[in-house]
Design an enzyme around this catalytic site. Structure first.
Site, PDB file in Angstrom:
ATOM      1  N   HIS A   1       0.437  -1.165   0.047  1.00 43.63           N
ATOM      2  CA  HIS A   1       0.130   0.824  -0.246  1.00 43.63           C
ATOM      3  C   HIS A   1       1.284   1.324  -0.018  1.00 43.63           C
ATOM      4  O   HIS A   1       0.914   2.426  -0.927  1.00 43.63           O
ATOM      5  CB  HIS A   1      -0.488  -0.223   1.472  1.00 43.63           C
TER       6      HIS A   1
ATOM      7  N   CYS B   1      -0.816  -4.820 -15.347  1.00 50.59           N
ATOM      8  CA  CYS B   1      -1.011  -3.494 -15.145  1.00 50.59           C
ATOM      9  C   CYS B   1      -0.382  -3.475 -13.374  1.00 50.59           C
ATOM     10  O   CYS B   1      -0.239  -3.159 -12.759  1.00 50.59           O
ATOM     11  CB  CYS B   1      -2.383  -3.641 -14.392  1.00 50.59           C
TER      12      CYS B   1
END
Ligand code: PEP
Ligand code: MG
Length: 778
Positions: free
Chosen positions: A415, A725
């Site tokens: 994150h 991606c």
């Protein structure tokens, strides 16, 4: 169109070749001889001259090549053969190159040059020595005209006949299509371009690596040596995590040793080239260098640095206990040179106090603010350095105001890494001990590229505003690629920066970040009758991104947040406690079991389609079976979506979806995109967020590449767009591999777009040239 016109060009003759012999031995060569021996030859000679143990070598000089051209009478014919050539015309370029190369290869080498080469080879060793034969091009206006990889190198050459043939092949490679093309592009006058050939003992290193003679960023007198088994190529190419040794030049002692798990090595493949093999048994974890070898290498490094007057980046190899220095060049050529210089120049006493993975580029100094609980984020001030175990979505507001971010845990796809890159905030992740070692209020400097944390505030050159974005993205020099280069976005505020890269669309919009930033779970909105708020938040966030990319595809991914990320939020108290949330209730599997949560997302998409955003595509994460895709499609249909006319696709994150890609295609997916962050962890059983196994996390593992390759081929066969991606798409080496294997688009991080676009363009050009060559050869 770039036309080569040789008229008016100078031919090197007479004075410039007069006194230079056909052969020069390394011991005779100094750096000033670059015009005769090329960059490679001059550097080897210079190193030998100061007593470094360079493998034995001689150079067939540029003048020998020029004499060859004149004596054989082909000099003028060659240039005439491609005078006024339009190098953008591939067919013409290939034809001209083949013609010129053919002339060089067919011409008979004059006896006096042949004899001198033979004589030198004998002098190298009584027995036929195995040598490397390397081109080293030169030009009058730019001494070293070797553009990486354009002139040939022949390894494992043995015997006079093979040597003479290889020398002539090196000469011919000066007229390869790629070489002519690049010289024309660079504005070289081909008449002034020469080629020297280095003939050097081939060192089959048993262990090898690289060395920075001083710290590459701070300039501290710390020699950093990286080494692994086999040839040095494994370390240079990054295929192995090498051992790392730090030698302090002040105390003349080994300061630190970090032994890595070395899984692979590159070794000679019989008489031909090299091969990558597994490192077996205890050697994997064995220390590569002995203390004596570390000390000796560091001493050689110091000799080179003192001689050149500037820190060096040195390649070395060891065979049967003998150290060889293979190459030395200034560290300033390896990037970040301004930072390195200014830090070193302005403060020689900088101290590295921590190290992790450089996850978001940039350098920033500030006051440490340690956050142990999200409740503490209120104490974080503008310009602080946020230090925490791992960031959470509810820390994003604090992440927005800090100068840099440092975490104990995580890897390149955690994150903290993803969000920092989008915010353009430097970040170092996976330091293991930052929250223990650093103190609140302490001043530190964070280098988010190299992964170093320094004590104190270290002056550094400020990056040009928006430099990463502007480079190669706009203006007349924008590179056009056939492979679409798209960008990843997670937070709408990054949309403008993302669009400024000139990307061909958005290959991944992670919408969970829109929701997580609100600090309430989707379940909370539903349970509190606030569904409309939820839909509006999603709609508005996605719209910002769509508006930044008018007419370009934007693939929005449905929610994919693991339960541990939801837990700290309002409504998170009911989240299940999972042993491994990465393998748990996330992605499409959760949405399919939470119809209301899915319905609200679909509602926001429907509104956007209705508003005319036809470029909106929807991507389902974590699908493992085509039935999940069909179920999601059916649920969308039940929500009133015309599913046959909107763009629906999947992420390939689970090996099963790569293996079953054909079945997915038959179920109607319009595109598929590799989520390598997860695909790697599920293929190799390596937790992507676990810093203890971070060095085993290998996006280029053969098994991962195999899955990707097969899925790409199947997508191509059915004309379904295949993309990537995951973070691996932001690595230029991986991008080259993907283009070579036929990927249709690559979606990279904002900061990586310029370099990915360049890597893609280069690879495409090379493929075109090779195809043209092969066509002509048939
Ligand atoms: C991936 O898995 O590669 C991906 C892009 O998704 P995320 O990082 O959000 O799991
Ligand atoms: Mg994923």
């Amino acid at each position: 169109m770039i036309i080569i016109n040789h008229a008016g060009g100078k031919i090197i003759s007479g004075a410039s070749m007069k006194d230079v012999p056909n052969i020069l031995w390394l011991e005779e060569i100094r750096k000033e001889d670059i015009i005769s021996v090329g960059g490679k030859g001059a550097s080897l000679g210079e190193m030998a001259s100061i007593g470094l143990p360079v493998p034995k070598a001689f150079v067939v000089t540029a003048q020998a090549f020029r004499r060859f051209l004149i004596e054989t009478g082909i000099e003028k014919k060659i240039f005439a053969s491609y005078d006024r050539l339009d190098v953008e015309n591939n067919d013409a370029l290939e034809k001209a190159a083949e013609g010129a190369k053919g002339m060089v290869l067919k011409a008979k080498m004059p006896a006096f040059i042949r004899d001198e080469i033979r004589h030198a080879y004998k002098k190298l060793s009584a027995e036929d020595m195995i040598v490397a034969v390397r081109s080293s091009a030169t030009a009058e206006d730019l001494p070293d005209a070797s553009f990486a990889g354009q002139q040939e190198t022949y390894l494992n050459i043995k015997g006079e006949a093979a040597l003479l043939e290889s020398v002539q092949k090196c000469w011919a490679s000066l007229y390869g299509a790629r070489a002519i093309y690049y010289r024309a592009k660079q504005g070289f006058d081909d008449h002034t371009v020469n080629i020297a050939v280095v003939v050097q003992q081939l060192v089959h290193s048993e262990k090898a690596g690289v060395m920075f003679t001083s710290h590459p960023i701070t300039g501290e007198p710390l020699t950093i040596i990286e080494g692994s088994w086999g040839l040095g190529e494994a370390v240079v190419s990054g295929s192995v995590s090498p051992d790392k040794y730090i030698f302090d030049q002040r105390s003349e002692k080994v300061d630190d040793i970090l032994i890595s798990n070395k899984k692979v090595e590159i070794i000679a493949d019989g008489d031909h080239g090299t091969k990558l093999v597994e490192v077996t048994g205890a050697r994997q974890d064995a220390q590569v260098l002995s203390p004596a070898e570390i000390t000796k290498l560091a001493t050689y490094g110091k000799i080179a640095e003192n001689h050149y007057g500037i820190p060096q980046d040195v390649e070395w190899g060891i065979v049967s206990g003998t150290i060889y220095i293979l190459q030395s060049r200034p560290i300033t050529t390896i990037g970040n040179r301004k930072e390195a210089k200014s830090m070193a120049e302005q403060n020689q006493n900088v101290r590295i106090i921590l190290q992790g993975q450089g996850a978001a580029p940039g350098i920033a100094s500030g006051r440490v603010s340690i956050i142990r609980d999200v409740k503490d984020t209120g104490s974080v001030k503008e310009g602080d350095i946020l230090v925490t175990k791992m960031t959470n979505p509810d820390m994003v507001p604090a992440m927005r105001k800090v100068a840099a971010i440092v975490t104990d845990e995580g890897g390149m796809t955690c994150h903290a890494a993803i969000v920092s890159r989008e915010l353009g905030t430097p970040a170092v992740v996976g330091t293991k001990t930052a929250t223990h070692i650093l103190k609140n209020g302490q001043i530190i400097t964070v280098d988010g590229e190299k992964g170093f944390i320094y004590e104190g505030e270290i002056p550094h050159a400020a990056p040009a505003p928006g430099a990463a974005v502007v480079q190669g993205s706009t203006g007349p020099s924008k590179i056009i690629t056939a492979t679409s280069v798209k960008v990843n976005v997670s937070i709408p505020e990054a949309a403008a920066r993302a669009a400024a890269t000139g990307a061909d669309g958005v290959g991944l919009l992670r919408i969970e970040h829109l929701i997580l930033g609100l600090n309430k779970t989707p379940g909370w909105f539903i349970a509190n009758n606030r569904e409309e708020d939820f839909v509006r938040e999603l709609h508005d966030g996605i719209k910002i991104v769509l508006d930044a990319f008018p007419g370009k595809p934007v693939w929005v991914r449905t929610l994919d947040a693991p339960t541990d990320e939801f837990r700290n939020m309002m409504g998170g108290e009911t989240e299940p406690h999972e042993h491994n949330p990465m393998l748990g209730w996330r992605g499409i599997r959760r949405d399919l079991q939470s119809p209301d949560q899915f319905r609200l997302q679909v509602e926001s998409f429907k509104r956007l389609w209705k508003e005319g955003y036809e470029n909106l595509g929807i991507m389902f994460p974590m699908v493992s079976h085509p039935d999940e895709f069909l179920a999601a499609k059916a649920m969308m249909k039940a929500c009133g979506v015309d599913v046959e006319h909107v763009t629906l696709g999947i992420m390939i994150e689970i090996p099963s979806s790569a293996i079953m890609i054909e079945d997915f295609i038959k179920c109607g997916i319009k595109f598929a995109s590799f989520g390598t962050n997860d695909l790697v962890q599920y293929t190799l059983a390596i937790d992507r967020n676990n810093e203890n196994v971070a060095d085993m996390y290998q996006p280029q593992h053969p098994a991962v590449l195999h899955l990707i390759h097969t899925a790409i081929q199947t997508c191509r066969a059915y004309d379904v767009e295949c993309s990537i991606c995951g973070q691996a798409g932001s690595d230029p080496k991986m991008a080259c591999w993907l283009v070579e294997h036929g990927i249709a688009s690559i979606s990279a991080n904002i900061d990586a777009i310029a370099k990915i676009r360049e890597a893609v363009a280069r690879t495409e050009k090379r493929i075109i040239l090779e195809a043209a060559r092969n066509r002509d050869a048939e």
